[in-house]
Design a protein around this motif. Structure first.
Motif, PDB file in Angstrom:
ATOM      1  N   ALA A  21       0.835  -1.208   0.000  1.00  0.00           N
ATOM      2  CA  ALA A  21       0.000   0.000   0.000  1.00  0.00           C
ATOM      3  C   ALA A  21       0.867   1.256   0.000  1.00  0.00           C
ATOM      4  CB  ALA A  21      -0.947  -0.010   1.200  1.00  0.00           C
ATOM      5  N   LYS A  22       1.928   1.255   0.798  1.00  0.00           N
ATOM      6  CA  LYS A  22       2.816   2.423   0.867  1.00  0.00           C
ATOM      7  C   LYS A  22       3.486   2.669  -0.486  1.00  0.00           C
ATOM      8  CE  LYS A  22       6.242   4.510   3.878  1.00  0.00           C
ATOM      9  NZ  LYS A  22       7.662   4.400   3.576  1.00  0.00           N
ATOM     10  N   ALA A  23       3.679   1.605  -1.255  1.00  0.00           N
ATOM     11  CA  ALA A  23       4.281   1.736  -2.590  1.00  0.00           C
ATOM     12  C   ALA A  23       3.264   2.173  -3.633  1.00  0.00           C
ATOM     13  CB  ALA A  23       4.907   0.400  -3.005  1.00  0.00           C
ATOM     14  N   GLY A  24       2.027   2.428  -3.191  1.00  0.00           N
ATOM     15  CA  GLY A  24       0.997   2.910  -4.113  1.00  0.00           C
ATOM     16  C   GLY A  24       0.258   1.811  -4.848  1.00  0.00           C
ATOM     17  N   LYS A  25       0.429   0.578  -4.437  1.00  0.00           N
ATOM     18  CA  LYS A  25      -0.278  -0.534  -5.081  1.00  0.00           C
ATOM     19  C   LYS A  25      -1.642  -0.702  -4.415  1.00  0.00           C
ATOM     20  CE  LYS A  25       3.424  -1.037  -7.394  1.00  0.00           C
ATOM     21  NZ  LYS A  25       3.517  -0.244  -8.600  1.00  0.00           N
ATOM     22  N   LYS A  26      -2.668  -0.854  -5.220  1.00  0.00           N
ATOM     23  CA  LYS A  26      -4.019  -1.037  -4.690  1.00  0.00           C
ATOM     24  C   LYS A  26      -4.048  -2.398  -3.986  1.00  0.00           C
ATOM     25  CE  LYS A  26      -8.844  -0.509  -5.655  1.00  0.00           C
ATOM     26  NZ  LYS A  26      -9.906  -0.304  -6.582  1.00  0.00           N
ATOM     27  N   THR A  27      -4.219  -2.354  -2.665  1.00  0.00           N
ATOM     28  CA  THR A  27      -4.038  -3.538  -1.828  1.00  0.00           C
ATOM     29  C   THR A  27      -5.309  -3.876  -1.063  1.00  0.00           C
ATOM     30  OG1 THR A  27      -1.685  -2.992  -1.540  1.00  0.00           O
ATOM     31  CG2 THR A  27      -2.664  -4.493   0.077  1.00  0.00           C
ATOM     32  N   LEU A  28      -5.663  -5.162  -1.089  1.00  0.00           N
ATOM     33  CA  LEU A  28      -6.766  -5.677  -0.281  1.00  0.00           C
ATOM     34  C   LEU A  28      -6.225  -6.793   0.596  1.00  0.00           C
ATOM     35  CD1 LEU A  28      -9.827  -5.891   0.417  1.00  0.00           C
ATOM     36  CD2 LEU A  28      -9.976  -7.623  -1.395  1.00  0.00           C
ATOM     37  N   VAL A  29      -6.591  -6.756   1.877  1.00  0.00           N
ATOM     38  CA  VAL A  29      -6.256  -7.822   2.814  1.00  0.00           C
ATOM     39  C   VAL A  29      -7.560  -8.493   3.223  1.00  0.00           C
ATOM     40  CG1 VAL A  29      -5.185  -8.416   5.012  1.00  0.00           C
ATOM     41  CG2 VAL A  29      -4.301  -6.477   3.685  1.00  0.00           C
ATOM     42  N   ARG A 178      13.850  -3.220  -9.290  1.00  0.00           N
ATOM     43  CA  ARG A 178      13.950  -3.440  -7.846  1.00  0.00           C
ATOM     44  C   ARG A 178      13.398  -2.245  -7.090  1.00  0.00           C
ATOM     45  NH1 ARG A 178      13.557  -7.433  -4.425  1.00  0.00           N
ATOM     46  NH2 ARG A 178      14.566  -6.982  -2.461  1.00  0.00           N
ATOM     47  N   TYR A 179      12.510  -2.523  -6.152  1.00  0.00           N
ATOM     48  CA  TYR A 179      11.872  -1.493  -5.335  1.00  0.00           C
ATOM     49  C   TYR A 179      12.565  -1.417  -3.977  1.00  0.00           C
ATOM     50  CZ  TYR A 179       8.404   0.913  -2.494  1.00  0.00           C
ATOM     51  OH  TYR A 179       7.776   1.790  -1.653  1.00  0.00           O
ATOM     52  N   VAL A 180      12.795  -0.199  -3.522  1.00  0.00           N
ATOM     53  CA  VAL A 180      13.372   0.035  -2.201  1.00  0.00           C
ATOM     54  C   VAL A 180      12.514   1.074  -1.500  1.00  0.00           C
ATOM     55  CG1 VAL A 180      15.411   0.828  -0.926  1.00  0.00           C
ATOM     56  CG2 VAL A 180      15.702  -0.486  -3.031  1.00  0.00           C
ATOM     57  N   ASP A 181      12.206   0.844  -0.237  1.00  0.00           N
ATOM     58  CA  ASP A 181      11.410   1.773   0.554  1.00  0.00           C
ATOM     59  C   ASP A 181      12.246   2.253   1.737  1.00  0.00           C
ATOM     60  OD1 ASP A 181       9.621   3.122   2.153  1.00  0.00           O
ATOM     61  OD2 ASP A 181       8.198   1.486   2.341  1.00  0.00           O
ATOM     62  N   HIS A 182      12.791   3.441   1.605  1.00  0.00           N
ATOM     63  CA  HIS A 182      13.571   4.038   2.702  1.00  0.00           C
ATOM     64  C   HIS A 182      13.014   5.412   3.023  1.00  0.00           C
ATOM     65  CE1 HIS A 182      16.760   1.069   2.971  1.00  0.00           C
ATOM     66  NE2 HIS A 182      16.878   1.113   1.653  1.00  0.00           N
ATOM     67  N   ASP A 183      12.570   5.584   4.234  1.00  0.00           N
ATOM     68  CA  ASP A 183      12.151   6.897   4.694  1.00  0.00           C
ATOM     69  C   ASP A 183      13.334   7.572   5.367  1.00  0.00           C
ATOM     70  OD1 ASP A 183       9.436   6.511   3.951  1.00  0.00           O
ATOM     71  OD2 ASP A 183       9.080   5.381   5.796  1.00  0.00           O
ATOM     72  N   VAL A 184      13.331   8.884   5.380  1.00  0.00           N
ATOM     73  CA  VAL A 184      14.402   9.625   6.053  1.00  0.00           C
ATOM     74  C   VAL A 184      13.821  10.417   7.219  1.00  0.00           C
ATOM     75  CG1 VAL A 184      15.899   9.763   4.017  1.00  0.00           C
ATOM     76  CG2 VAL A 184      14.224  11.555   4.444  1.00  0.00           C
ATOM     77  N   LEU A 185      14.647  10.639   8.193  1.00  0.00           N
ATOM     78  CA  LEU A 185      14.261  11.381   9.384  1.00  0.00           C
ATOM     79  C   LEU A 185      13.820  12.785   8.985  1.00  0.00           C
ATOM     80  CD1 LEU A 185      14.178  10.942  12.453  1.00  0.00           C
ATOM     81  CD2 LEU A 185      16.468  11.918  12.559  1.00  0.00           C
ATOM     82  N   LYS A 186      12.670  13.204   9.486  1.00  0.00           N
ATOM     83  CA  LYS A 186      12.178  14.537   9.162  1.00  0.00           C
ATOM     84  C   LYS A 186      12.832  15.554  10.066  1.00  0.00           C
ATOM     85  CE  LYS A 186       7.927  12.615   7.502  1.00  0.00           C
ATOM     86  NZ  LYS A 186       6.633  12.083   7.828  1.00  0.00           N
ATOM     87  N   ALA A 187      13.206  16.681   9.470  1.00  0.00           N
ATOM     88  CA  ALA A 187      13.914  17.720  10.223  1.00  0.00           C
ATOM     89  C   ALA A 187      13.012  18.426  11.210  1.00  0.00           C
ATOM     90  CB  ALA A 187      14.507  18.740   9.262  1.00  0.00           C
TER      91      ALA A 187
END
Length: 187
Positions: A21-29, A178-187
């Motif tokens: 979902a965070k990658a923008g893929k329409k997701t159903l659980v 290849r997909y990578v999901d890295h968030d960075v610390l917000k200032a």
């Protein structure tokens, strides 16, 4: 039409859903509310001092929902191949998706019904698991598996990590790179 449909909302499924979902893929659980984690007391999950299984499961669902994953309580009865992916039949209706991730814990009945290859489990009390490759792919192209059902140790921290790994692999296949999901610390 969903990009990814995940069966199971325990640590494995919710972790996978969070990433897709965070990658923008329409997701159903789709979850039947029978996770073995619902009976657990957990003191060995990194980043959490202690937590009940039900609270861990609920936290995972909330995190996945935060990024847009839809969660439905239902029991899946069948998965069948279509021209563009899969039709997933439940006791609450039918859904169409491109990819399926099985995160069904110790339950392999559905997998066996749809023709997925199984093998003996190696964990205590786990008799049967799905035969998957290192990426999480099953013998049916487009159906993946993660967590205990894929032969990974039952510990929630390990199954959650495996759900994330398989989700990253599915996202990478959907994206063609290849997909990578890295968030960075917000200032």
């Amino acid at each position: 039409m969903f990009d990814v449909l995940i069966i199971g909302a325990g640590p494995t499924g919710a972790s996978a859903a969070l990433f897709t979902a965070k990658a923008g893929k329409k997701t159903l659980v789709i979850d039947n509310d029978k996770s073995v984690t619902k009976r657990a007391w957990i003191e060995n999950h990194y980043g959490v001092a202690e937590i009940t299984g039900p609270d861990l499961v609920e936290t995972g669902k909330k995190q996945a929902s935060k990024f847009g994953a839809e969660i439905v309580q239902a029991t899946v009865s069948n998965i069948s191949k279509t021209e563009s992916g899969f039709k997933v039949e439940t006791d609450q209706g039918e859904y169409v998706t491109t990819y399926v991730i099985l995160a069904t814990g110790m339950a392999t009945d559905l997998a066996e019904t749809v023709g997925l290859t199984t093998k003996p489990g190696t964990e205590p009390r786990i008799k049967t698991v799905l035969d998957v490759d290192a990426a999480g792919k099953t013998n049916i192209d487009g159906i993946w598996a993660a967590g205990t059902v894929a032969g990974v140790s039952m510990h929630t921290i390990i199954t959650a990590g495996d759900g994330a790994k398989v989700a990253i692999n599915v996202i990478s296949e959907l994206n063609g790179e290849r997909y990578v999901d890295h968030d960075v610390l917000k200032a």
